[in-house]
Design a protein around this motif. Structure first.
Motif, mmCIF file in Angstrom:
data_model
loop_
_atom_site.group_PDB
_atom_site.id
_atom_site.type_symbol
_atom_site.label_atom_id
_atom_site.label_comp_id
_atom_site.label_asym_id
_atom_site.label_seq_id
_atom_site.Cartn_x
_atom_site.Cartn_y
_atom_site.Cartn_z
ATOM 1 N N ILE A 16 0.816 -1.179 -0.020
ATOM 2 C CA ILE A 16 -0.097 0.104 0.108
ATOM 3 C C ILE A 16 0.692 1.287 0.070
ATOM 4 O O ILE A 16 0.552 2.296 -0.570
ATOM 5 C CB ILE A 16 -0.992 0.142 1.097
ATOM 6 C CG1 ILE A 16 -1.959 -1.232 1.083
ATOM 7 C CG2 ILE A 16 -1.532 1.084 1.330
ATOM 8 C CD1 ILE A 16 -2.749 -1.497 2.511
ATOM 9 N N ASN A 35 2.170 2.500 -3.336
ATOM 10 C CA ASN A 35 1.217 2.514 -4.205
ATOM 11 C C ASN A 35 0.604 1.151 -5.224
ATOM 12 O O ASN A 35 0.160 1.448 -6.216
ATOM 13 C CB ASN A 35 1.338 3.663 -5.050
ATOM 14 C CG ASN A 35 0.199 4.434 -5.722
ATOM 15 O OD1 ASN A 35 -0.992 4.214 -4.981
ATOM 16 N ND2 ASN A 35 0.429 5.089 -6.758
ATOM 17 N N ILE A 92 -10.469 -0.843 3.172
ATOM 18 C CA ILE A 92 -9.854 0.455 3.127
ATOM 19 C C ILE A 92 -9.158 0.473 1.625
ATOM 20 O O ILE A 92 -9.223 1.501 0.910
ATOM 21 C CB ILE A 92 -8.673 0.673 4.170
ATOM 22 C CG1 ILE A 92 -9.188 0.955 5.413
ATOM 23 C CG2 ILE A 92 -7.922 2.171 3.764
ATOM 24 C CD1 ILE A 92 -10.132 2.025 5.461
ATOM 25 N N VAL A 93 -8.594 -0.511 1.222
ATOM 26 C CA VAL A 93 -8.044 -0.647 -0.057
ATOM 27 C C VAL A 93 -9.174 -0.572 -1.245
ATOM 28 O O VAL A 93 -8.885 0.250 -2.053
ATOM 29 C CB VAL A 93 -7.225 -1.722 -0.320
ATOM 30 C CG1 VAL A 93 -6.819 -2.014 -1.753
ATOM 31 C CG2 VAL A 93 -5.904 -2.017 0.498
ATOM 32 N N SER A 113 -17.618 7.442 2.375
ATOM 33 C CA SER A 113 -18.201 6.472 1.446
ATOM 34 C C SER A 113 -19.490 6.759 1.041
ATOM 35 O O SER A 113 -19.879 6.948 0.025
ATOM 36 C CB SER A 113 -17.939 5.106 1.717
ATOM 37 O OG SER A 113 -16.579 4.559 1.978
ATOM 38 N N LYS A 149 -4.842 -6.058 -2.857
ATOM 39 C CA LYS A 149 -6.260 -6.326 -2.827
ATOM 40 C C LYS A 149 -6.251 -7.777 -3.584
ATOM 41 O O LYS A 149 -6.792 -8.705 -2.955
ATOM 42 C CB LYS A 149 -7.212 -5.240 -3.851
ATOM 43 C CG LYS A 149 -8.653 -6.116 -4.281
ATOM 44 C CD LYS A 149 -9.304 -4.893 -4.988
ATOM 45 C CE LYS A 149 -10.725 -5.779 -5.439
ATOM 46 N NZ LYS A 149 -11.622 -4.790 -6.186
ATOM 47 N N LEU A 151 -2.065 -0.844 -4.575
ATOM 48 C CA LEU A 151 -3.119 -1.108 -4.030
ATOM 49 C C LEU A 151 -3.762 -2.359 -4.628
ATOM 50 O O LEU A 151 -4.483 -3.129 -3.988
ATOM 51 C CB LEU A 151 -4.065 0.238 -4.113
ATOM 52 C CG LEU A 151 -3.586 1.342 -3.448
ATOM 53 C CD1 LEU A 151 -4.425 2.733 -3.593
ATOM 54 C CD2 LEU A 151 -3.147 1.268 -1.851
ATOM 55 N N LEU A 205 -12.011 0.836 -0.898
ATOM 56 C CA LEU A 205 -12.290 2.460 -0.685
ATOM 57 C C LEU A 205 -11.454 3.288 -1.524
ATOM 58 O O LEU A 205 -11.604 4.004 -2.279
ATOM 59 C CB LEU A 205 -12.362 2.825 0.845
ATOM 60 C CG LEU A 205 -12.867 4.253 0.979
ATOM 61 C CD1 LEU A 205 -14.236 4.666 0.593
ATOM 62 C CD2 LEU A 205 -12.799 4.542 2.520
ATOM 63 N N ALA A 206 -10.107 3.076 -1.282
ATOM 64 C CA ALA A 206 -9.009 3.848 -1.995
ATOM 65 C C ALA A 206 -8.906 3.612 -3.547
ATOM 66 O O ALA A 206 -8.693 4.402 -4.229
ATOM 67 C CB ALA A 206 -7.694 3.485 -1.530
ATOM 68 N N LEU A 207 -9.562 2.592 -3.860
ATOM 69 C CA LEU A 207 -9.559 2.224 -5.339
ATOM 70 C C LEU A 207 -11.007 2.667 -5.943
ATOM 71 O O LEU A 207 -11.120 2.645 -7.231
ATOM 72 C CB LEU A 207 -9.557 0.692 -5.438
ATOM 73 C CG LEU A 207 -7.985 0.085 -5.468
ATOM 74 C CD1 LEU A 207 -8.237 -1.513 -5.298
ATOM 75 C CD2 LEU A 207 -7.062 0.415 -6.467
ATOM 76 N N THR A 236 -8.120 -3.848 6.511
ATOM 77 C CA THR A 236 -7.148 -3.413 5.302
ATOM 78 C C THR A 236 -7.737 -3.658 3.867
ATOM 79 O O THR A 236 -7.854 -2.483 2.907
ATOM 80 C CB THR A 236 -5.975 -4.350 5.217
ATOM 81 O OG1 THR A 236 -5.141 -3.979 6.702
ATOM 82 C CG2 THR A 236 -4.896 -3.699 4.317
ATOM 83 N N TYR A 287 -14.242 6.807 7.718
ATOM 84 C CA TYR A 287 -14.009 6.105 6.187
ATOM 85 C C TYR A 287 -15.441 5.689 5.736
ATOM 86 O O TYR A 287 -15.748 5.911 4.784
ATOM 87 C CB TYR A 287 -13.090 5.205 6.308
ATOM 88 C CG TYR A 287 -11.713 5.528 6.438
ATOM 89 C CD1 TYR A 287 -10.829 6.095 5.776
ATOM 90 C CD2 TYR A 287 -11.008 5.279 7.582
ATOM 91 C CE1 TYR A 287 -9.737 6.731 6.000
ATOM 92 C CE2 TYR A 287 -9.809 5.499 8.049
ATOM 93 C CZ TYR A 287 -9.277 6.224 7.352
ATOM 94 O OH TYR A 287 -7.812 6.793 7.578
#
Length: 749
Positions: free
Chosen positions: A666, A669, A697-698, A727, A675, A671, A700-702, A694, A723
């Motif tokens: 992560i 970078n 969150i990944v 969302s 995943k 991600l 969500l980041a994607l 984790t 978080y």
């Protein structure tokens, strides 16, 4: 001539002997003979019985019948042990036979005692008798004197017993069992002294200080002898079979308590009275030497009555199997199974029988044996699971493949907490001819509370002329190649170390020496082992004499050169301080000394953020990411894989090395790779709540809100409320976001 006429003819002879006072030794009474016969058998009471017959010149038929009984009773025991007699029938037959012999002897010798009372009278000189009976004083004296004199002998006795069992079986009891035995021995001496003192007071016996001490030491000797044979007959077999049935050890403690306190306390006093009866010094000495034989026979009979023959055969089977004598061990296990043991015990014995047939190459018999575990002896779910796995593996491999086990692998086992390294290292060093034992290693390098540090086990091996190399990120193929080259392999699993001494390609197992199982020699399914092993960096340890370095496989030598020192430095960084270096120095050295061992690098990246830019410019980040994905992407999950080859896929335990590796992906970078890796691990088994968080969150980041929101809703972590609210806001669901925002504010205040 009738029996009465024959006895009448001996009257004059007996009276003549009395007048000449040829012998001052009184004969044993009918009750005493009957008690000895009931407790120890007619073969034990034969000698005092023959003495009576000889003194009274009884008919030859009496002697013949008692000799016949003395021979027949051991033959009866042997028959019940050799033929598969159910334990309850053996117990009933033994009790019935002993009652029959004891009652017959009692009435026979009561008749003789009534006819010749002078031969049974114990006449003591006035100087040996007190005017009053001091029963309470005798009890108090025995209660204090016997334990006081016996305590040092108890400690010596336990140490000697421990050493003897290490030599024979080999094993040593764990600390809790040893403490239990010591307490039992002291309690036994207390109760025995209480009874003996009271009996001496009742008889109003007078003795000098020297005689009192001698009599007390005699009683201690007999009590500890009885105690030892109870250990051999009850506690030791139960200890060796406890992995088959967890209730066995609890029941053995109960039987041992009964045999020791409720039987041994008065039985030891009886044997002492027998040995100290008025006689010549030589006769007393012979009786004293005869006392252990009486104790052995009594303990053996007690074991039969308690249903222990199955445990005896089980223990004998383990003894032979540990020494590579499969055929005798197989016979012992079959005999034990025929004694109708408890369900879990029967499952285990059938399991060992099936494995024994496989070891002998009898594949069809092995398959039938494993099927019996599944269909008939299915009391142990773990063994049923193993049997199913073995059947599948045998079918998949078409009964093809070799079995390799290093010859001459043996080691006295010390069962103590945190002694996995001393036992394992002693096994390996003994294999190479070193004269060391686990106790010696443990005293020098092991903390019972914290185990053994990596640096300490390396130090011990090197001090004894051994190389001690760590090889992280090894494979099962590397283990097999090392075994083929003749080297036993130590491996790490969570909180534990054990030794691999062979492998089986048909069963797909490793043959292991693992003290945490209680079984020691175990067939460890490779698929379970790998998951457990990966939680400790897939580390194998090779310890060998320095002159054997040239015989290592070339691949193994290269792996040692590349990774061993890096692994060692990586673990040194966990020590608070070491010489002039601090933790970061060791970690950086470990990270830079091996390009393929990525664990020091991801640890450095996570724990020391200031080094991240240097790491990105110094190391091949793509290569490290690829190695992380390859390592964790198969044959790994976060299920419970603990010492003792225990696997529980229903519960997940967070793996710190995985967490650091995911943080590295992560943080660099990657991600998508993170995943995909988590999803691959979840497909292999279970993941922990930390890893699940984790993943959410990944996602969500994607920007994958479809998956992120349900995953975040399942988490019970206050830090994720913000978080989850973000969302919902991205989806325009303000009402749904409000509870998360409120909880976030509450947590901050």
């Amino acid at each position: 001539m009738s029996e009465t006429d024959t006895l009448d003819q001996t009257d004059n002879t007996v009276r003549a002997r009395q007048e000449r006072k040829i012998s001052q030794t009184p004969l044993q009474g009918p009750g005493s003979i009957a008690l000895m016969t009931f407790m120890a058998g007619p073969h034990i009471s034969l000698f005092p019985v023959l003495t009576i017959f000889s003194r009274l010149s009884t008919p030859i038929a009496y002697r013949f019948l008692t000799i016949l009984a003395a021979i027949g009773c051991p033959l009866l025991y042997a028959g019940m042990l050799l033929w598969k007699t159910k334990w309850y029938w053996a117990s009933l037959i033994t009790v019935t036979a002993h009652i029959g012999f004891a009652v017959s002897y009692y009435f026979l010798f009561r008749k003789l005692a009534a006819r010749y009372p002078d031969e049974y009278a114990m006449e003591l000189p006035p100087s040996a008798i007190q005017e009053k009976r001091y029963v309470l004083a005798g009890m108090a004296g025995g209660l204090g004197l016997i334990p006081l004199l016996g305590a040092p002998f108890v400690l010596l006795f336990l140490l000697a017993s421990d050493k003897l069992l290490l030599t024979i079986m080999p094993l040593a009891f764990d600390d809790s069992t040893s403490l239990y035995l010591m307490i039992q021995a002291i309690l036994s001496l207390l109760v025995t002294g209480f009874i003996a003192g009271g009996w001496a007071g009742r008889l109003a016996l007078k003795s000098s200080a020297l005689e009192t001490i001698w009599n007390s030491l005699t009683l201690v000797w007999i009590s500890l002898t009885w105690f030892f044979f109870l250990i051999v007959v009850i506690t030791l077999p139960a200890f060796l079979t406890s992995q088959a049935d967890s209730q066995t050890m609890g029941m053995s403690f109960l039987y041992f308590l009964v045999g020791n306190l409720f039987i041994g306390s008065w039985w030891s006093v009886y044997i002492q009275m027998y040995t100290l009866r008025p006689a010549s010094f030589i006769r007393r000495g012979l009786r004293l030497l005869y006392a252990p034989i009486i104790c052995l026979s009594s303990a053996f009979i007690f074991g039969i009555i308690c249903g222990y023959p199955a445990n005896w055969y089980h223990s004998a089977g383990k003894y032979f199997e540990k020494r590579g004598r499969v055929s005798p061990s197989l016979w012992c296990y079959e005999q034990g199974l025929g004694r109708n043991p408890t369900g879990p015990h029967a499952s285990y014995l059938q399991y060992r029988i099936a494995l024994g047939e496989h070891k002998l190459g009898n594949t069809e018999k092995a398959i039938k044996g494993f099927r019996k575990i599944v269909s008939m002896y299915n009391y142990n779910e773990e063994l049923v699971s193993h049997a199913n796995q073995f059947l599948d593996n045998l079918a998949r491999n078409n009964h093809q493949g070799k079995r390799v086990v290093l010859p001459g692998v043996d080691n006295p086992t010390t069962y103590k907490g945190a002694y996995c390294v001393p036992n394992s290292l002693a096994l390996v060093m003994n294999f190479w001819g070193a004269d060391v034992d686990a106790d010696d290693i443990g005293r020098q390098i092991t903390s019972l509370a914290g185990g053994t540090m990596t640096v300490d086990q390396t130090w011990y091996a090197q001090q004894n002329g051994f190389n001690h190399e760590f090889i992280p990120m090894a494979s099962t193929a590397d283990i097999k190649e090392t075994i083929d080259a003749g080297f036993p392999v130590m491996v790490y699993v969570p909180q534990h170390v054990f030794v691999i001494v062979g492998y089986d390609e048909q069963l797909e197992t490793f043959v292991t020496y693992d003290v945490a199982t209680g079984d020691v020699w175990v067939e460890y399914l490779q698929k379970d082992f790998i998951k457990s092993w990966k939680k400790e960096n897939s580390t194998m340890i090779v310890a060998y004499p320095q002159e054997k370095a040239d015989t290592l496989p070339i691949k193994l030598t290269r792996m040692i050169e590349e990774k061993s020192n890096s692994y060692f430095q990586y673990h040194l960084h966990k020590v608070q301080s070491f010489g002039q270096f601090n933790n970061l120095d060791h970690l950086e050295y470990a990270a830079t000394s091996s390009s393929s061992y990525f664990f020091p690098i991801v640890t450095l990246f996570r724990n020391y953020p200031a080094t991240r830019s240097r790491i990105s410019s110094t190391f091949d980040i793509d290569g490290i990411s690829t190695r992380i994905e390859a390592y964790y992407g198969r044959d790994f999950d976060e299920g419970m894989h603990l010492a003792g080859q225990y696997h529980d896929s229903s519960y997940a335990d967070s793996d710190d090395d995985l967490k650091q590796s995911l943080d590295f992906l992560i943080g660099t970078n990657r991600l998508k790779e993170a995943k995909e890796l988590i999803e691959a691990i979840e497909a292999n088994g279970v993941i922990s709540s930390d890893t699940s968080e984790t993943l959410s969150i990944v996602n969500l980041a994607l920007g994958d809100l479809e998956r992120a929101i349900p995953q975040l809703e399942e988490q019970d972590d206050s830090q994720l409320h913000f978080y989850l609210a973000q969302s919902y806001l991205q989806q325009g669901k303000i009402r749904s976001a409000l509870p998360g925002l409120v909880k976030t504010i509450d947590d901050c205040t």
